[in-house]
Enzyme design. Structure first.
Site, PDB file in Angstrom:
ATOM      1  N   GLY A   1     -39.640  -6.800 -23.004  1.00  9.52           N
ATOM      2  CA  GLY A   1     -40.813  -7.192 -22.498  1.00  9.52           C
ATOM      3  C   GLY A   1     -41.775  -6.157 -21.645  1.00  9.52           C
ATOM      4  O   GLY A   1     -42.276  -5.241 -22.587  1.00  9.52           O
TER       5      GLY A   1
ATOM      6  N   ARG B   1     -29.664  -1.832 -19.721  1.00 10.70           N
ATOM      7  CA  ARG B   1     -28.126  -2.114 -20.100  1.00 10.70           C
ATOM      8  C   ARG B   1     -27.874  -2.339 -21.514  1.00 10.70           C
ATOM      9  O   ARG B   1     -26.609  -2.246 -21.772  1.00 10.70           O
ATOM     10  CB  ARG B   1     -27.885  -3.391 -19.195  1.00 10.70           C
TER      11      ARG B   1
ATOM     12  N   TYR C   1     -37.063 -14.794  -5.657  1.00 10.81           N
ATOM     13  CA  TYR C   1     -38.120 -13.787  -6.572  1.00 10.81           C
ATOM     14  C   TYR C   1     -39.104 -13.334  -5.774  1.00 10.81           C
ATOM     15  O   TYR C   1     -39.528 -11.985  -5.770  1.00 10.81           O
ATOM     16  CB  TYR C   1     -38.303 -14.561  -7.787  1.00 10.81           C
TER      17      TYR C   1
END
Lengths: 270, 79
Positions: free
Chosen positions: A37, A58, A174
């Site tokens: 992204g 990760r 968020y």
């Protein structure tokens, strides 16, 4: 005009795009969330402007995929879970010994979890806070150490979100993490200015990425269409955010600090 | 804690490479020992040793040796 959307002009695709004032001249920039992204797009765009990049994420395979898309530049890969805050300092110190002083940090890693207030329990909220805010803050703390950052200063950029600026159902946690990023970055900008370290944030609107795709999966098609319609220039692509990120991170943007730049196809302007 | 460990700890607080500071190093010679560095030092004393520095302590710290002296006074540094 109602229902009419502007079409974005064709973007230059030339690999050797010339923007000399955005030249990084081999400075090292750490990019989190580089496995996909927006983070991946930023890493690639930085490398196109002659930055050396440290890809943090990760997933080994997906970071390797990002690395394979970089134009020729020096790069390193750091496999890190940004929620494991205790592991970050040693990893960055070791990196510094390898690369020399670091110039910049771009914290693009983020997780989203769409859920209403009734389901926003403390552990759920904390999981977002750990990555979106605390992981970035801890990295900034380490990168800005006098024995890590370049002696002539540096640049930090945190990828926030329009949801840090406006409300949206289901995005309570968020939004909180993204708002925290903007507020903390502003304070950091003031504190670090005397060391010539600039700190800015960038608030993207809806961008087509795997993360937003999975978040949108929870909405009805009507809701998705409505959300898309709130962006006068249409939905963004990762490269749209990456180009703005490069601008804010670039050494030439030396007089810009403490700002939040919405990159949102006009969402905030309404 | 012995003297070397104390110097390493102080260096860590001010983000100085080990070996760059000693008891006679003046505050002005340590870039990280500015007003914010002093705040970091106050927090570090409290967190690491449970020592709350007095106003006199803070005003009296002009050299690294002054920090060592405070550690010694509170029994955190072997004499």
């Amino acid at each position: 005009m109602e229902g009419e959307k502007a079409t974005a002009a064709a973007l230059p695709t030339d690999e050797t795009l010339h923007c000399s004032f955005l030249d990084f001249a081999g400075r090292w920039v750490v990019v989190t969330g580089a496995s996909s992204g927006i983070g991946r797009a930023i890493a690639i765009e930085l490398a196109r402007h002659r930055a050396n990049v440290v890809l943090v994420g990760r997933d080994v395979d997906r970071l390797a995929e990002t690395a394979s898309q970089l134009p020729r530049c020096e790069h390193r890969t750091l496999i890190l879970d940004l929620a494991s805050h205790d592991e970050l300092a040693a990893a960055i110190q070791e990196l510094r010994r390898d690369t020399g002083p670091l110039y910049g940090l771009c914290h693009a890693a983020g997780v989203v979890d769409t859920r209403p207030l009734s389901a926003s329990t403390v552990p759920q909220v904390r999981a977002l806070l750990d990555v979106n805010f605390l992981g970035g803050l801890e990295l900034a703390r380490i990168v800005c150490r006098r024995d890590v950052v370049a002696p002539d200063g540096g640049s930090l950029l945190f990828i926030s979100s329009i949801y840090g600026l406006v409300g949206m159902p289901g995005q309570i946690a968020y939004s909180a993490t993204k708002g925290a990023v903007v507020a903390a970055a502003r304070a950091m900008a003031i504190e670090l200015a005397r060391r010539r370290i600039r700190v800015n944030t960038l608030s993207p609107g809806l961008v087509e990425t795997r993360m937003t795709e999975s978040a949108l999966d929870k909405l009805s098609s009507q809701q998705v269409d409505k959300l898309k319609a709130l962006h006068p220039l249409g939905v963004g692509e990762p490269v749209d955010v990456a180009r703005a990120a490069v601008f804010l991170l670039a050494p030439a943007s030396r007089w810009i600090t403490g700002i939040d730049l919405p990159v949102d196809g006009g969402f905030i302007a309404q | 804690m012995d003297r070397q460990e104390a110097l390493t700890w102080i260096g860590e607080v001010f983000e100085e490479a080990p070996g760059r500071i000693g008891p006679t190093t003046a505050r002005e010679e340590v870039p990280g020992w500015d007003s914010l560095g002093t705040l970091s030092l106050i927090a570090a004393f409290d967190e690491r040793f449970n020592i709350q520095l007095s106003e006199g302590d803070i005003e009296g710290m002009k050299h690294i040796g002054d920090i060592l002296e405070i550690l010694q006074r509170h029994g955190a540094l072997a004499s």
